[in-house]
Design a protein around this motif. Sequence first.
Motif, PDB file in Angstrom:
ATOM      1  N   PHE A  72      22.559-132.865 -10.413  1.00 24.35           N
ATOM      2  CA  PHE A  72      22.776-132.818 -11.858  1.00 24.35           C
ATOM      3  C   PHE A  72      23.441-131.520 -12.312  1.00 24.35           C
ATOM      4  CE2 PHE A  72      19.260-135.949 -11.619  1.00 24.35           C
ATOM      5  CZ  PHE A  72      19.923-137.003 -12.215  1.00 24.35           C
ATOM      6  N   ASP A  73      23.590-130.570 -11.416  1.00 24.66           N
ATOM      7  CA  ASP A  73      24.303-129.334 -11.758  1.00 24.66           C
ATOM      8  C   ASP A  73      25.805-129.481 -11.569  1.00 24.66           C
ATOM      9  OD1 ASP A  73      21.923-128.078 -12.359  1.00 24.66           O
ATOM     10  OD2 ASP A  73      21.639-127.319 -10.320  1.00 24.66           O
ATOM     11  N   LEU A  74      26.248-130.584 -10.941  1.00 23.36           N
ATOM     12  CA  LEU A  74      27.678-130.795 -10.737  1.00 23.36           C
ATOM     13  C   LEU A  74      28.368-131.064 -12.066  1.00 23.36           C
ATOM     14  CD1 LEU A  74      27.529-133.143  -7.608  1.00 23.36           C
ATOM     15  CD2 LEU A  74      28.009-130.691  -7.632  1.00 23.36           C
ATOM     16  N   GLU A  75      29.481-130.384 -12.298  1.00 25.07           N
ATOM     17  CA  GLU A  75      30.182-130.509 -13.574  1.00 25.07           C
ATOM     18  C   GLU A  75      30.678-131.931 -13.814  1.00 25.07           C
ATOM     19  OE1 GLU A  75      33.975-128.493 -15.920  1.00 25.07           O
ATOM     20  OE2 GLU A  75      33.154-127.558 -14.109  1.00 25.07           O
ATOM     21  N   GLU A  76      31.175-132.596 -12.745  1.00 25.44           N
ATOM     22  CA  GLU A  76      31.695-133.951 -12.930  1.00 25.44           C
ATOM     23  C   GLU A  76      30.593-134.950 -13.238  1.00 25.44           C
ATOM     24  OE1 GLU A  76      31.634-133.211  -8.382  1.00 25.44           O
ATOM     25  OE2 GLU A  76      31.921-132.097 -10.245  1.00 25.44           O
ATOM     26  N   VAL A  77      29.361-134.603 -12.880  1.00 24.36           N
ATOM     27  CA  VAL A  77      28.226-135.450 -13.220  1.00 24.36           C
ATOM     28  C   VAL A  77      27.767-135.186 -14.654  1.00 24.36           C
ATOM     29  CG1 VAL A  77      25.812-135.977 -12.668  1.00 24.36           C
ATOM     30  CG2 VAL A  77      27.472-135.661 -10.826  1.00 24.36           C
ATOM     31  N   GLN A  78      27.737-133.898 -15.029  1.00 25.26           N
ATOM     32  CA  GLN A  78      27.241-133.516 -16.350  1.00 25.26           C
ATOM     33  C   GLN A  78      28.142-133.967 -17.494  1.00 25.26           C
ATOM     34  OE1 GLN A  78      26.133-129.476 -17.024  1.00 25.26           O
ATOM     35  NE2 GLN A  78      24.686-129.371 -15.314  1.00 25.26           N
ATOM     36  N   GLN A  79      29.428-134.118 -17.239  1.00 27.12           N
ATOM     37  CA  GLN A  79      30.366-134.372 -18.333  1.00 27.12           C
ATOM     38  C   GLN A  79      30.073-135.673 -19.089  1.00 27.12           C
ATOM     39  OE1 GLN A  79      34.171-134.479 -16.453  1.00 27.12           O
ATOM     40  NE2 GLN A  79      33.859-136.469 -15.488  1.00 27.12           N
ATOM     41  N   ASP A  80      29.317-136.567 -18.488  1.00 24.40           N
ATOM     42  CA  ASP A  80      29.034-137.842 -19.135  1.00 24.40           C
ATOM     43  C   ASP A  80      27.832-137.797 -20.069  1.00 24.40           C
ATOM     44  OD1 ASP A  80      31.144-139.136 -17.951  1.00 24.40           O
ATOM     45  OD2 ASP A  80      29.981-139.763 -16.203  1.00 24.40           O
ATOM     46  N   PHE A  81      26.982-136.746 -19.942  1.00 23.19           N
ATOM     47  CA  PHE A  81      25.764-136.786 -20.759  1.00 23.19           C
ATOM     48  C   PHE A  81      25.317-135.432 -21.317  1.00 23.19           C
ATOM     49  CE2 PHE A  81      24.716-136.970 -16.208  1.00 23.19           C
ATOM     50  CZ  PHE A  81      24.085-135.752 -16.044  1.00 23.19           C
ATOM     51  N   VAL A  82      26.016-134.348 -20.987  1.00 22.38           N
ATOM     52  CA  VAL A  82      25.647-133.037 -21.514  1.00 22.38           C
ATOM     53  C   VAL A  82      26.668-132.605 -22.556  1.00 22.38           C
ATOM     54  CG1 VAL A  82      25.341-130.593 -20.972  1.00 22.38           C
ATOM     55  CG2 VAL A  82      24.445-132.336 -19.412  1.00 22.38           C
ATOM     56  N   LYS A  89      23.667-125.696 -24.303  1.00 25.10           N
ATOM     57  CA  LYS A  89      23.948-127.092 -24.001  1.00 25.10           C
ATOM     58  C   LYS A  89      22.794-127.954 -24.512  1.00 25.10           C
ATOM     59  CE  LYS A  89      26.900-126.440 -19.930  1.00 25.10           C
ATOM     60  NZ  LYS A  89      27.116-126.785 -18.507  1.00 25.10           N
ATOM     61  N   SER A  90      23.098-129.217 -24.741  1.00 21.63           N
ATOM     62  CA  SER A  90      22.046-130.137 -25.185  1.00 21.63           C
ATOM     63  C   SER A  90      22.123-131.419 -24.377  1.00 21.63           C
ATOM     64  CB  SER A  90      22.177-130.442 -26.678  1.00 21.63           C
ATOM     65  OG  SER A  90      23.381-131.122 -26.949  1.00 21.63           O
ATOM     66  N   ILE A  91      20.988-132.057 -24.232  1.00 21.08           N
ATOM     67  CA  ILE A  91      20.909-133.278 -23.434  1.00 21.08           C
ATOM     68  C   ILE A  91      19.782-134.148 -23.957  1.00 21.08           C
ATOM     69  CG2 ILE A  91      19.313-132.295 -21.727  1.00 21.08           C
ATOM     70  CD1 ILE A  91      20.764-133.923 -19.583  1.00 21.08           C
ATOM     71  N   ILE A  92      19.963-135.452 -23.853  1.00 21.55           N
ATOM     72  CA  ILE A  92      18.888-136.402 -24.150  1.00 21.55           C
ATOM     73  C   ILE A  92      18.403-136.962 -22.824  1.00 21.55           C
ATOM     74  CG2 ILE A  92      18.243-138.531 -25.327  1.00 21.55           C
ATOM     75  CD1 ILE A  92      20.474-138.026 -27.306  1.00 21.55           C
ATOM     76  N   LEU A  93      17.104-136.874 -22.582  1.00 21.29           N
ATOM     77  CA  LEU A  93      16.522-137.320 -21.319  1.00 21.29           C
ATOM     78  C   LEU A  93      15.656-138.551 -21.525  1.00 21.29           C
ATOM     79  CD1 LEU A  93      15.323-133.887 -19.859  1.00 21.29           C
ATOM     80  CD2 LEU A  93      17.414-135.121 -19.263  1.00 21.29           C
ATOM     81  N   LYS A 139      19.438-123.632 -14.902  1.00 20.96           N
ATOM     82  CA  LYS A 139      20.253-124.783 -14.525  1.00 20.96           C
ATOM     83  C   LYS A 139      19.539-126.073 -14.923  1.00 20.96           C
ATOM     84  CE  LYS A 139      23.621-122.543 -12.618  1.00 20.96           C
ATOM     85  NZ  LYS A 139      24.947-122.528 -13.276  1.00 20.96           N
ATOM     86  N   LEU A 140      20.328-127.126 -15.106  1.00 23.75           N
ATOM     87  CA  LEU A 140      19.755-128.408 -15.493  1.00 23.75           C
ATOM     88  C   LEU A 140      18.784-128.913 -14.432  1.00 23.75           C
ATOM     89  CD1 LEU A 140      19.551-130.823 -17.379  1.00 23.75           C
ATOM     90  CD2 LEU A 140      21.614-131.762 -16.321  1.00 23.75           C
ATOM     91  N   SER A 141      19.103-128.698 -13.175  1.00 24.56           N
ATOM     92  CA  SER A 141      18.204-129.148 -12.103  1.00 24.56           C
ATOM     93  C   SER A 141      16.852-128.459 -12.197  1.00 24.56           C
ATOM     94  CB  SER A 141      18.837-128.873 -10.736  1.00 24.56           C
ATOM     95  OG  SER A 141      19.114-127.488 -10.588  1.00 24.56           O
ATOM     96  N   ALA A 142      16.861-127.170 -12.584  1.00 24.56           N
ATOM     97  CA  ALA A 142      15.600-126.435 -12.733  1.00 24.56           C
ATOM     98  C   ALA A 142      14.793-126.974 -13.904  1.00 24.56           C
ATOM     99  CB  ALA A 142      15.881-124.947 -12.931  1.00 24.56           C
ATOM    100  N   GLN A 158      21.982-142.165 -20.935  1.00 29.29           N
ATOM    101  CA  GLN A 158      23.386-142.460 -21.181  1.00 29.29           C
ATOM    102  C   GLN A 158      23.528-143.698 -22.043  1.00 29.29           C
ATOM    103  OE1 GLN A 158      24.774-142.232 -16.895  1.00 29.29           O
ATOM    104  NE2 GLN A 158      26.542-141.434 -17.977  1.00 29.29           N
ATOM    105  N   VAL A 159      24.401-143.633 -23.003  1.00 29.93           N
ATOM    106  CA  VAL A 159      24.690-144.778 -23.855  1.00 29.93           C
ATOM    107  C   VAL A 159      25.987-145.413 -23.358  1.00 29.93           C
ATOM    108  CG1 VAL A 159      25.085-145.533 -26.221  1.00 29.93           C
ATOM    109  CG2 VAL A 159      23.635-143.543 -25.782  1.00 29.93           C
ATOM    110  N   ASP A 160      25.955-146.715 -23.040  1.00 31.27           N
ATOM    111  CA  ASP A 160      27.191-147.356 -22.597  1.00 31.27           C
ATOM    112  C   ASP A 160      28.098-147.605 -23.798  1.00 31.27           C
ATOM    113  OD1 ASP A 160      26.350-149.647 -23.904  1.00 31.27           O
ATOM    114  OD2 ASP A 160      25.548-150.577 -22.099  1.00 31.27           O
ATOM    115  N   SER A 161      29.332-148.021 -23.540  1.00 33.07           N
ATOM    116  CA  SER A 161      30.322-148.142 -24.611  1.00 33.07           C
ATOM    117  C   SER A 161      29.903-149.155 -25.665  1.00 33.07           C
ATOM    118  CB  SER A 161      31.682-148.542 -24.019  1.00 33.07           C
ATOM    119  OG  SER A 161      31.573-149.758 -23.292  1.00 33.07           O
TER     120      SER A 161
END
Length: 786
Positions: A72-82, A89-93, A139-142, A158-161
């Motif tokens: 979850f610390d990978l940028e390409e993973v985070q871009q969809d929900f962070v 940063k903000s996130i919904i879990l 970090k988000l993983s922490a 994650q909210v789909d389209s």
Amino acid sequence: MSEGCFHCGQEVPASDEYAIEVKGVLHPMCCPGCAAVATAIFDAGLDDYYQYRTEKGKKQNLDTIMAQLDAFDLEEVQQDFVASQGKHKSIILSVQGISCAACAWLIERHLKRFSAISRIHVNTTTNRATIHWDDSQMKLSALLGELSSIGYPSTPFQVDSNELNHAQNTKQFLYRLGIAGLATMQVMMLAVALYTGYFTDLEDEFRNYFRWISMIFATPVVLYSAQPFFFSALRALVQLRVNMDVPVSIAIFGAFIASCIATVTEQGEVYFESVSMFTFFLLLGRFLEQRARRKAAESSSNLQRLIPLTAWKLKQGEPEQVAAKSLKVGDTILVKPGDTIAADGDIVFGQTSVDESMLTGEHHHVPKSIGDSVFAGSINFDQNINVKVTKIGQQQLLNTIIRLQEEASDSKPQIAHLADKLARYFVPGLLLIATLTYLGWHFVKPEDAFWITLSVLVATCPCALSLATPAALTCGASALREKGLLVRSAKVFETLPRVDTMLFDKTGTLTKGNWRLTQCIPMDLMSEQECLRFAAALERSSSHPIAEAFKPFEDTSVYADNIEHQHGGLRGVINHKLVALGNGKFIGRQQFDQNLYLSVNGTVVASFELKDELRADAKQTIELLTSKGIDCQMLSGDPSPKAKIIADELGLSQCVHGATPAAKHQRLTTLQSQGKVVAMFGDGVNDAPVLAGANLSVAMGSGSDIAKNSADLILLGEQLGTISAGLDVANKTVGVIKQNLAWALGYNILILPLAIAGWVPPYLAAIGMSLSSLIVVANSVRLLKL
């Protein structure tokens, strides 16, 4: 130790291996995961959680959870929900394990101890947490690790389209509804002053002032809040047709213009409060209706969230964590026990069991080994497996299910076309009746003619009639999906209750297609154990289901070289001898049985009797269907006389075996010519013609793609009994459709003369119309609880 785990309540081992001591009290724990969670809670001074919680915590598998968090610390993973907001940063879990307010208190108190977290809010209704934090400090993983450490494993929400569009539409709808509601309250207060003015001496200048103020408040209601009705009616009229928004739009716009003229000319009555009120009630009814219909469709859209965000991709034999969406066909991924499979593929190493309940509705583990297919969203349980990716994106089974369900919702059974036809003629009829009503009242009481006509238009709007069928079909399809049946055609709902004959293929339908060895008969040239080891050595590299029958007899000292897979069997070299294993024809003996034969250097040395196991609930299903008056028969391509034995064992009324695809189709047409309504169950390519020709076709989810493409209904799991449950759902769906149509037509027939007589004021007409639609939707939503 007899008492349950202090954290989760489950049974604990006899020893106190995992127990923890706090303030001189020994607390039993069932596993190291629960012990670690409880220790973290006590160490943080949050032990009040155990005093005030209303439910036990969840059993924890911290090793598995923690191993997945680094991705979850990978940028390409985070871009969809962070979301980034400056340095924060903000996130919904989505948080697992929340059961009461004490859980929310524990989560918030624990995370507030970290300076990196600036804000956190836990919603116990949706089981979600919104967190704002400084990524440079934590970090988000922490962050996720901290939640897991106290027993609340979490994943990004994650909210789909589709859901995103729905959320945006809902937000705009609420704006329109809010403006209409506020304006209605203000205009109603002014209307009270105007109405009481008729019984007191209200001066004309104040009366006109109140009218002008009412018009100002009503204008945004008509020009903004009522826009959806106007645009819908306009689109229909441009296409030279009428829909249910045409009478509504005429009523709203006509009343508003008439009231504006009365205000400007200071002559006649104004009904701005009625315009605002029935716009508000119309919007409220549509809003609640959409909410109810959305609930029925959520089960499909939520499937998408089952696919994990990350995967362990094997590169030169070493696993590397990557974003799941970056996987390509041909990649090999490592799936650890407890992990969710990230893509459809075939197992190339290892054997395990997999939970596919999210796809099939069946809550049991399915054994999988090399060559077996696994699907994105299912969960690996026993051992590490390597999976070669075969499908990604929209080609995956999970997305195919969603797409097919959407296609099914677009198709309509005959009863739906009847309802559409009724609604199509109903609106012109309503407009004609409204015109006649106006003309009639114009000669009797001209001052009331317009407002009585207005009530007729609003009260009898066929919203409920238009909703009667699609609302029930959407909910019925969702209920079938929960039972493990995927609807590919809406005709399922009208045909399944009428089915009186069901034809079943044998292999892979009535049986599992899982072969087991029941007898080995050596020919005195080799011992039984030698024959079994030779056969197992040949089958070791095969992914055919028959190979599973020989796995228990594998011996590493016996190895086969130069194995050739041919139609009907295998050939190879063992100890410098040419060995063959296959059916009678393959080794030169004309046989019509299910036995396999082993030959060494051209001489048959053994025969093996194999049995294809019946599905566990096959007999019970046949009995249940027969008790419901359905004639169950076998229609199989298997030439073996054992097919007749199986048919007798299951209680099937007739058995046709050894049938070619053409013969199967001929049997089907013969039954249909006798007036039978026939459902066909199949799973193979040879079943496609008869599936296409049946009144209703059911394909096994494990069957061939061509069979599933020809089917109206796909049985996703391995339980045949699902079709009996599906029969009940279809019957109830048809019943609900009839109830909805009866209510919608009955309401309109009842309210029409009352409205024409002038006994229904416009605002009551709007309330009645909205309630009528809501009753139809609420009645349909009952199907979701089946």
